[in-house]
Design a protein around this motif. Structure first.
Motif, PDB file in Angstrom:
ATOM      1  N   CYS A   8      36.970  38.564  53.799  1.00  0.00           N
ATOM      2  CA  CYS A   8      36.413  39.904  54.043  1.00  0.00           C
ATOM      3  C   CYS A   8      34.948  39.992  53.603  1.00  0.00           C
ATOM      4  O   CYS A   8      34.190  40.795  54.137  1.00  0.00           O
ATOM      5  N   LYS A   9      34.580  39.169  52.633  1.00  0.00           N
ATOM      6  CA  LYS A   9      33.203  39.201  52.117  1.00  0.00           C
ATOM      7  C   LYS A   9      32.175  38.847  53.189  1.00  0.00           C
ATOM      8  O   LYS A   9      31.054  39.323  53.149  1.00  0.00           O
ATOM      9  N   THR A  10      32.554  38.010  54.130  1.00  0.00           N
ATOM     10  CA  THR A  10      31.613  37.572  55.167  1.00  0.00           C
ATOM     11  C   THR A  10      32.030  38.014  56.571  1.00  0.00           C
ATOM     12  O   THR A  10      31.489  37.529  57.553  1.00  0.00           O
ATOM     13  N   CYS A  11      32.970  38.935  56.648  1.00  0.00           N
ATOM     14  CA  CYS A  11      33.491  39.386  57.943  1.00  0.00           C
ATOM     15  C   CYS A  11      32.420  40.135  58.743  1.00  0.00           C
ATOM     16  O   CYS A  11      31.667  40.936  58.196  1.00  0.00           O
ATOM     17  N   THR A  12      32.377  39.850  60.034  1.00  0.00           N
ATOM     18  CA  THR A  12      31.442  40.542  60.923  1.00  0.00           C
ATOM     19  C   THR A  12      32.181  41.341  61.989  1.00  0.00           C
ATOM     20  O   THR A  12      31.560  41.866  62.901  1.00  0.00           O
ATOM     21  N   ARG A  13      33.501  41.451  61.859  1.00  0.00           N
ATOM     22  CA  ARG A  13      34.309  42.167  62.852  1.00  0.00           C
ATOM     23  C   ARG A  13      34.258  43.677  62.685  1.00  0.00           C
ATOM     24  O   ARG A  13      34.505  44.418  63.618  1.00  0.00           O
ATOM     25  N   VAL A  14      34.018  44.132  61.466  1.00  0.00           N
ATOM     26  CA  VAL A  14      33.985  45.565  61.188  1.00  0.00           C
ATOM     27  C   VAL A  14      32.642  45.948  60.594  1.00  0.00           C
ATOM     28  O   VAL A  14      31.922  45.108  60.052  1.00  0.00           O
ATOM     29  N   LYS A  15      32.328  47.228  60.669  1.00  0.00           N
ATOM     30  CA  LYS A  15      31.030  47.710  60.196  1.00  0.00           C
ATOM     31  C   LYS A  15      30.886  47.594  58.674  1.00  0.00           C
ATOM     32  O   LYS A  15      29.838  47.223  58.175  1.00  0.00           O
ATOM     33  N   ASP A  16      31.953  47.919  57.942  1.00  0.00           N
ATOM     34  CA  ASP A  16      31.916  47.895  56.482  1.00  0.00           C
ATOM     35  C   ASP A  16      33.101  47.071  55.960  1.00  0.00           C
ATOM     36  O   ASP A  16      34.140  47.624  55.612  1.00  0.00           O
ATOM     37  N   PRO A  17      32.958  45.750  55.901  1.00  0.00           N
ATOM     38  CA  PRO A  17      34.090  44.894  55.521  1.00  0.00           C
ATOM     39  C   PRO A  17      34.611  45.158  54.113  1.00  0.00           C
ATOM     40  O   PRO A  17      35.774  44.932  53.836  1.00  0.00           O
ATOM     41  N   GLY A  18      33.797  45.676  53.231  1.00  0.00           N
ATOM     42  CA  GLY A  18      34.241  45.971  51.873  1.00  0.00           C
ATOM     43  C   GLY A  18      35.270  47.084  51.813  1.00  0.00           C
ATOM     44  O   GLY A  18      36.038  47.172  50.863  1.00  0.00           O
ATOM     45  N   ASN A  19      35.283  47.937  52.824  1.00  0.00           N
ATOM     46  CA  ASN A  19      36.229  49.045  52.862  1.00  0.00           C
ATOM     47  C   ASN A  19      37.291  48.869  53.939  1.00  0.00           C
ATOM     48  O   ASN A  19      38.007  49.813  54.259  1.00  0.00           O
ATOM     49  N   CYS A  20      37.405  47.694  54.487  1.00  0.00           N
ATOM     50  CA  CYS A  20      38.383  47.438  55.544  1.00  0.00           C
ATOM     51  C   CYS A  20      39.790  47.439  54.949  1.00  0.00           C
ATOM     52  O   CYS A  20      40.044  46.827  53.921  1.00  0.00           O
ATOM     53  N   GLU A  21      40.689  48.123  55.593  1.00  0.00           N
ATOM     54  CA  GLU A  21      42.080  48.210  55.145  1.00  0.00           C
ATOM     55  C   GLU A  21      43.030  47.520  56.120  1.00  0.00           C
ATOM     56  O   GLU A  21      44.234  47.710  56.040  1.00  0.00           O
ATOM     57  N   ASN A  22      42.511  46.720  57.042  1.00  0.00           N
ATOM     58  CA  ASN A  22      43.338  46.089  58.066  1.00  0.00           C
ATOM     59  C   ASN A  22      44.061  44.877  57.486  1.00  0.00           C
ATOM     60  O   ASN A  22      43.555  43.765  57.489  1.00  0.00           O
ATOM     61  N   LYS A  23      45.273  45.101  56.998  1.00  0.00           N
ATOM     62  CA  LYS A  23      46.064  44.007  56.427  1.00  0.00           C
ATOM     63  C   LYS A  23      46.829  43.247  57.509  1.00  0.00           C
ATOM     64  O   LYS A  23      47.573  42.331  57.212  1.00  0.00           O
ATOM     65  N   CYS A  24      46.632  43.607  58.762  1.00  0.00           N
ATOM     66  CA  CYS A  24      47.215  42.866  59.887  1.00  0.00           C
ATOM     67  C   CYS A  24      46.239  41.805  60.400  1.00  0.00           C
ATOM     68  O   CYS A  24      46.566  41.054  61.313  1.00  0.00           O
ATOM     69  N   CYS A  25      45.066  41.738  59.834  1.00  0.00           N
ATOM     70  CA  CYS A  25      44.051  40.760  60.225  1.00  0.00           C
ATOM     71  C   CYS A  25      44.584  39.358  59.921  1.00  0.00           C
ATOM     72  O   CYS A  25      44.935  39.038  58.783  1.00  0.00           O
ATOM     73  N   GLY A  26      44.638  38.512  60.930  1.00  0.00           N
ATOM     74  CA  GLY A  26      45.171  37.163  60.773  1.00  0.00           C
ATOM     75  C   GLY A  26      44.385  36.313  59.799  1.00  0.00           C
ATOM     76  O   GLY A  26      44.959  35.546  59.027  1.00  0.00           O
ATOM     77  N   VAL A  27      43.074  36.439  59.811  1.00  0.00           N
ATOM     78  CA  VAL A  27      42.224  35.649  58.905  1.00  0.00           C
ATOM     79  C   VAL A  27      42.511  36.038  57.456  1.00  0.00           C
ATOM     80  O   VAL A  27      42.701  35.191  56.585  1.00  0.00           O
ATOM     81  N   TRP A  28      42.559  37.328  57.200  1.00  0.00           N
ATOM     82  CA  TRP A  28      42.836  37.799  55.846  1.00  0.00           C
ATOM     83  C   TRP A  28      44.245  37.405  55.416  1.00  0.00           C
ATOM     84  O   TRP A  28      44.468  36.939  54.299  1.00  0.00           O
TER      85      TRP A  28
END
Length: 53
Positions: A8-28
């Protein structure tokens, strides 16, 4: 045990990765499961070594 940085620290999929709550994300999810196995394996080995388990 080496601490791995969350993807999540280097994610470019969302605007604000620090506040992303998508626990369905395969990478995460893959990262989290690897971390979970490391943590459980460490404490299991420690418990057996100390006779705590």
């Amino acid at each position: 045990m080496k601490k791995q940085v969350s993807p999540c620290k280097t994610c470019t999929r969302v605007k604000d990765p620090g506040n992303c709550e998508n626990k369905c994300c395969g990478v995460w999810r893959n990262w989290f499961l690897r971390q979970w196995k490391l943590i459980n394996g460490f404490y299991e080995a420690y418990g057996k070594q100390e006779g705590n388990l």
